[in-house]
Design an enzyme around this catalytic site. Sequence first.
Site, short mmCIF file in Angstrom:
data_model
loop_
_atom_site.label_atom_id
_atom_site.label_comp_id
_atom_site.label_asym_id
_atom_site.label_seq_id
_atom_site.Cartn_x
_atom_site.Cartn_y
_atom_site.Cartn_z
N GLY A 119 0.85 -1.19 0.00
CA GLY A 119 0.00 0.00 0.00
C GLY A 119 0.88 1.24 0.00
O GLY A 119 2.11 1.14 -0.10
N GLU A 178 10.37 2.11 -2.25
CA GLU A 178 9.74 2.25 -3.57
C GLU A 178 9.30 3.70 -3.74
O GLU A 178 9.85 4.43 -4.57
CB GLU A 178 8.54 1.29 -3.67
CG GLU A 178 7.78 1.40 -4.98
CD GLU A 178 6.47 0.62 -4.96
OE1 GLU A 178 5.97 0.29 -3.86
OE2 GLU A 178 5.93 0.35 -6.04
O1 LIG Z 1 4.19 -1.89 -5.84
C1 LIG Z 1 3.35 -1.82 -4.94
N1 LIG Z 1 3.61 -1.05 -3.85
C2 LIG Z 1 2.76 -0.96 -2.82
N2 LIG Z 1 1.59 -1.58 -2.80
C3 LIG Z 1 1.25 -2.32 -3.87
C4 LIG Z 1 2.09 -2.48 -4.96
N3 LIG Z 1 1.48 -3.25 -5.88
C5 LIG Z 1 0.31 -3.59 -5.35
N4 LIG Z 1 0.15 -3.03 -4.14
C6 LIG Z 1 -0.99 -3.12 -3.25
C7 LIG Z 1 -2.30 -3.02 -3.99
C8 LIG Z 1 -2.97 -4.33 -3.77
O2 LIG Z 1 -4.37 -4.22 -3.61
C9 LIG Z 1 -2.31 -4.84 -2.50
C10 LIG Z 1 -2.37 -6.32 -2.25
O3 LIG Z 1 -1.95 -7.09 -3.32
O4 LIG Z 1 -0.97 -4.40 -2.64
#
Ligand SMILES: O=c1[nH]cnc2c1ncn2[C@H]1C[C@H](O)[C@@H](CO)O1
Length: 356
Positions: A179, A209
Amino acid sequence: MAAISHSDIVKAPKALLHDHLDGGLRPATILELAEGVGHPLPADDPEALGAWFVAAADSGSLERYLETFAHTVAVMQTEEGLHRVAKECALDLAADGVVYAEVRYAPEQHLEGGLSLDQVVEVVNAGFVEGCAEAAALGRPIRVGVLLTAMRHAARSQEIAELSVRYRDAGVVGFDIAGAEAGFPPTRHLDAFEYLQRENFHFTIHAGEAFGLPSIWQAIQWCGADRLGHGVRLVDDITGETVLGRLAAYVRDKRIPLELCPSSNVQTGAAASIAEHPIGMLHDLRFRVTVNTDNRLMSGTSMSREMALLSAAFGWGWAELQWLTINAMKSAFIPYDERLAIINEVIKPAYAKLLG
Ligand SMILES: O=c1[nH]cnc2c1ncn2[C@H]1C[C@H](O)[C@@H](CO)O1
Ligand SMILES: [Zn+2]
């Protein structure tokens, strides 16, 4: 050396550690499931919908990138939807030549249809088991392990950590938090991480990130993460492409795996382009680098595509692709003997042929 083609890379065995279940749906499946539950979508044919996800995720900001998940999570609220998405995920990864995958999702986001956390985990696991069996029957064997994610802005990490441990012998191999990163440091979830350490369980943390070194430092030194989800901003602690600061040196010396996701990083603005992605430098400095998809739907990508992009950008050949694959397999959360078996019986023999 000439870049290795996408079609050749598909045939090589690959290992994937960072792939979100709710970021990898087939557009056609989203359309069918959305019709069943009455969820409105921004496009009404698979091609246009796939293009919409990539364009909307191409935002330069993690927060806006994450908004696109509203349309995938909406169709993953029933047993039918969750089972189908998990089964297709295993089939799609296997068709791309992935032999080992850790797929993550946040059970707390799939309760709107009345399912319990345990029901969500069980139906997703059942979907993966069926998908893996079908893939094996098609001559494309794949092993899938599940990571359960807690959302870092929410307050359910302890509950999700306990859920992970409850299903550790039934398909769940690790835990994660994801998130929006800025404003939600990993230490908010320290209790969950300390609990997992007492349980001898494995976890990775999305860190470095959309936020920099303090997030990575907390993930490693306060929370005890086994791996870093992305970790790409670790380059802020490297001067002139050669001089490592204390944190970067610690991560390299301890062989802490970096789950790098090149296309995703370009979309969220963590890297300017594939060619400028820090993965080139981190590879040259011999960090424990792995390549991952993050969200195949939002990036319009696959493991083979990510590797083909890197091969073209950095001139990487089969030796580098094998190195990346073995790095990933060494860093997996399944038991050591099972990791070794995949390395020695599947990965090395296949790359030996490709290396000639
Ligand atoms: O790259 C990411 N960074 C942070 N959160 C992320 C990323 N890709 C997906 N998510 C979140 C959105 C999804 O709903 C959640 C669970 O897979 O994780
Ligand atoms: Zn991710």
